[in-house]
Design a protein around this motif. Sequence first.
Motif, PDB file in Angstrom:
ATOM      1  N   ASP A 262     -11.695   8.259   1.812  1.00 15.23           N
ATOM      2  CA  ASP A 262     -10.324   8.212   1.300  1.00 15.23           C
ATOM      3  C   ASP A 262     -10.153   6.929   0.482  1.00 15.23           C
TER       4      ASP A 262
ATOM      5  N   LEU B 134      -2.940   0.052   8.254  1.00 15.76           N
ATOM      6  CA  LEU B 134      -2.898   1.485   7.988  1.00 15.76           C
ATOM      7  C   LEU B 134      -3.529   2.232   9.164  1.00 15.76           C
TER       8      LEU B 134
ATOM      9  N   THR C 223       0.875  -1.180   0.000  1.00 16.58           N
ATOM     10  CA  THR C 223       0.000   0.000   0.000  1.00 16.58           C
ATOM     11  C   THR C 223       0.909   1.225   0.000  1.00 16.58           C
ATOM     12  N   PRO C 224       0.818   2.064  -1.026  1.00 17.28           N
ATOM     13  CA  PRO C 224       1.743   3.207  -1.108  1.00 17.28           C
ATOM     14  C   PRO C 224       1.655   4.149   0.095  1.00 17.28           C
ATOM     15  N   SER C 225       0.460   4.300   0.645  1.00 16.11           N
ATOM     16  CA  SER C 225       0.297   5.207   1.781  1.00 16.11           C
ATOM     17  C   SER C 225       0.199   4.402   3.065  1.00 16.11           C
ATOM     18  N   SER C 226       0.684   4.995   4.160  1.00  9.61           N
ATOM     19  CA  SER C 226       0.646   4.319   5.456  1.00  9.61           C
ATOM     20  C   SER C 226      -0.559   4.737   6.297  1.00  9.61           C
ATOM     21  N   SER C 227      -1.402   5.648   5.778  1.00 11.42           N
ATOM     22  CA  SER C 227      -2.533   6.126   6.567  1.00 11.42           C
ATOM     23  C   SER C 227      -3.637   6.628   5.652  1.00 11.42           C
ATOM     24  N   VAL C 228      -4.846   6.739   6.222  1.00  7.59           N
ATOM     25  CA  VAL C 228      -5.978   7.345   5.540  1.00  7.59           C
ATOM     26  C   VAL C 228      -6.617   8.340   6.499  1.00  7.59           C
TER      27      VAL C 228
END
Length: 463
Positions: free
Chosen positions: A90, A183, A75-80
């Motif tokens: 998101d 995440l 997952t490119p992002s670590s948070s939403v």
Amino acid sequence: GAGGAAATSRGVLEYVGSDEPSPAAAAGGIGLQKLTVPDLRPGAPYDLYFSAWDRFGQRETEARSRRLSSLGVRTPSSSVAVAEGDVFGDVVALRLTQPPTRDVAVTLTASQPEQLLFALESDVLAFAESLVVTFPKDDWSAPIEAKVRAVDDVVVEGPHALRVEMAVASGDACYDGAAVEPLRASVVDNDVAAVIISDPREAPQTREMRCDGEVPESVLSYSTTEDTAVDALVWLAGAPSDGDDVTVTLRSGDAAWMAVTGGPTGGVGGPVTLTFNRTNYATQVPVRLIPVYSDVADPDRVVDLVVDVASSSAPYAAIVVPDIPVTIVDLQTPGVAFSRTKIRELAGAHVVTMRLESEPRANVVVDFALIPDPGGSHAYASLAIQPASVTFRPEDYGTEKEVTFVTGDDGTYFGDVEFDVAVAFSSVGDAAYANLPPPVLSVVVLEGDPEPAWIVADVSGRE
């Protein structure tokens, strides 16, 4: 070197690289070399740098590099970041880092299932508490996007965070059960911790509250007469968390002038204690504000409805409710009412009744006195006041007292005779009664004798 013998060669030996794989060990090459890189995060990209060495201890002058990813779900992002009431939310992008031998399914859930919803990114979003994303083994490299949004609940939580957890299942043993780092989901709450107190006689009023360390003035106020009770409806704007109770206590700022009753605990005079929880937070509970009626003439007064809030829930524990002013209009006016202030009668006893218009704080004395007539008309009639002084005690409020005006005629014709009577009020302990303006009281004694005239009669006395 001469004859190819390294021992007799000159110069510097260098490794000459090639784009061709080295032959297998059986053909004189070094064969396939297995590299083990420990402690890699699953599904994470890495740059691997390496250099080739020959048997003479020589190596490449520049290290080679290879970009690779450890096996897993990336997952490119670590948070939403999501907010209650935001229907779009998101996006979580998922992709596999290496080709699987079987289809790979990734299940997305929230660490608190009632807080987040998931849906596949498509024209029609069907949100649910969990979502299964499937990567076909023949199309494993295509990323898949999933929407995540906050559940718009009624609980007051304030800004809070939880986790989006991902579980991997596959017939490929390398992928099945592979760990995926959760995440972080940041949630903005749209519920407000507030105690609402409303006058059912009026439309609800709203305003923007400002937190500057000062308790704001109440937007609600009451005005009523001392003989009329008013109601207040009490409820919460948002639900407290499960297991948390919010206790709201309402009491009179001055029990001598106003009582607070109602609810399950409101006895005579109050206070009233209301308990709200996640189930009944929106139930409007009526509370009655009852002015204390008094027969005494008092100034209009303002009594505060004081509201205290207690809770184990952090948002509600910090609430300060401003005092709510209740203006009570007094109905009594100090005064002495006379049944009549003008008497026009023939000579005789004439009764006048008096009563107090409000309960005095102390004895009230009413004195009567004749005002002399400089013209001398009082010589042809008489007036006696019985009694000439009347005392009202506080407990006499509501009771009438009598004064008798006794008039007499002198037997001679003069015409009507008018007496003016002075009335004076006095009270040692009640200034309002002591300073009452006196009424104008007059008594007119009508002439009862015939006018003078000649009478002609015979010897029998007949006219």
